[in-house]
Write an enzyme that holds these catalytic residues in place. Sequence first.
Site: not given
Length: 574
Positions: A22, A27, A30, A45, A139
């Site tokens: 999806i 990095m 998912v 993930k 982030d």
Amino acid sequence: MTLDDPLIGTLLDGRYRVDQRIATGGMSTVYRGTDTRLDRVVALKVMHPSLVDDPDFTARFIREAKAVARLTHANVVNVFDQGADGRTVFLAMEYVPGCTLRDLLRERGALSARAALDILEPVLAALGAAHRAGLVHRDVKPENVLITEDGLVKVADFGLVRVLSGGDGAVTNTTSATTVLGTVSYLAPEQVQPGMPTDQRVDVYAAGILLYEMLTGTKPHVGDNPMQVIYRHLHEDVPPPSLVAPDIGPGLDAIVAAATARDPQGRPYDAVELLATLQRARRSLTPQQLDAEPPTSSRTTPQHPTGEVTAPVARQVEHTSVLEFPTLSLTRPRPYDEPLPDRAARPRRSRRPLIWTAVVAVLLALVGGASYVLSGAVYATVPSVLGQTQAQAVQTLDRAGLQGTFGQQFSESVPAGQVMASDPGVGQRVRKSDPVKVTLSKGPQRIAVPELTGKPLEEARKALTDAGLAPGATTEAYSDSVPQGAVISATPGAGRQVAVNTPVAMVVSKGMTPVPNVVGLTKDAAAKALTDAGFQAQTSGLDFFGTGKVVSQNPPAGQPTRQGSVVTLKLPAF
């Protein structure tokens, strides 16, 4: 793309089935998956295989799982499990059906002030819970803000989280002399300056960028490459969003300016303080300002590329990335071989003006020094009292020569008894004679569900609204004891303590049960149908061979009747 993915259809750690890809990031990737033990949908993930051998990236995955496990908040995506299957390192997380804030901005462009605040407030609540737990996200960006199908906002991807440590609550920056880790459009200036310490105010900066982008539909700093964006973070203030959306009002301009101050000391101390400031500003906005339609120009795509890294998919997403860059300097050094400019010979002048200039300078210095000393006696800088008890806050303010006046407000993120905001805010100058308004948390506001059973539906809905709750879904059922149109039951039930605006579902009575139609059925079939519906069957007439069918019934079919009543069946007499 999904058909070529070797993970699709595999079972990780003997438990998690990988169903569909999806999203792809800088990095990790998912996937939508299934926890085969608990039979529930999860998000998986998975770290990119090229990074598995890097102990730093593997440590980040483990750190993310442990960090989010410390948080219990409705606006944080839960992490259920962390594991490895061979060379596949993964996290099992809460699956959030819906879209990201990036998807929403791409579809709609700029948002109204009301919509922007409705999204940013739960984001700040989630970040505030992280900050009070000693965690910094680092982030924050639209790709990491998820919006569920029913409008719930959740913050995801704590992959770059850091734990606050030390007496000053700072964390060591991962920025080295040559690298920056993060998403350049949302990096605070201190994150891109080698050796600079960072704390929770980097998340405050990113939240300010989010607010600007939601109000205007564009990012404040763009460039032809990442280095140009970084340079602008260091050297340019974020412009007021009202330059693009004039109807939003000066209050939101001030919040964007404070949250994105290049000096971290000029920003709100953490997301909790920013949230309190945002809520105060919201109360000052008129309905016209909150719902003003953003200008169409803000819905256009910026012409300048932003130096963002894109995945090989149809839509553009800015990923977290490691960027190589030379050490930045705020001033341009003159090359060692650059000749000094020629200077024309000047005639000698009298030294008397210089002497008078020096005398005046000394006098000004003395006056300035006296003013500085006097200002220290009159003014003080507001210290941070956030997270302290009232007794601790009194001591902290007293050491700064200040006094506080204390009030209370409910808070979903700050524990009861702790300071959740101060006015003026941390770092601001204030007269020592003026009290600092300190707001203590009363903890989460909880409301008891009122008794609704037996009340007419409209009366029950009003009772919920008056109590600060929301009428939820309504279903109907037959009832012998509750009049038609009145509430049979409610969920959550009466007396349950729930949050403000919690929806309460109700079952409403359709009245007594209608008698089923059994005319034309055999005696046995009719009796069974009546028994299944909660009635008793009684026959009249003589049916010697048991082959006759019911010719009439009393009460007639469809008549509302109390369950357990007798229904008389008339059979043919032969």
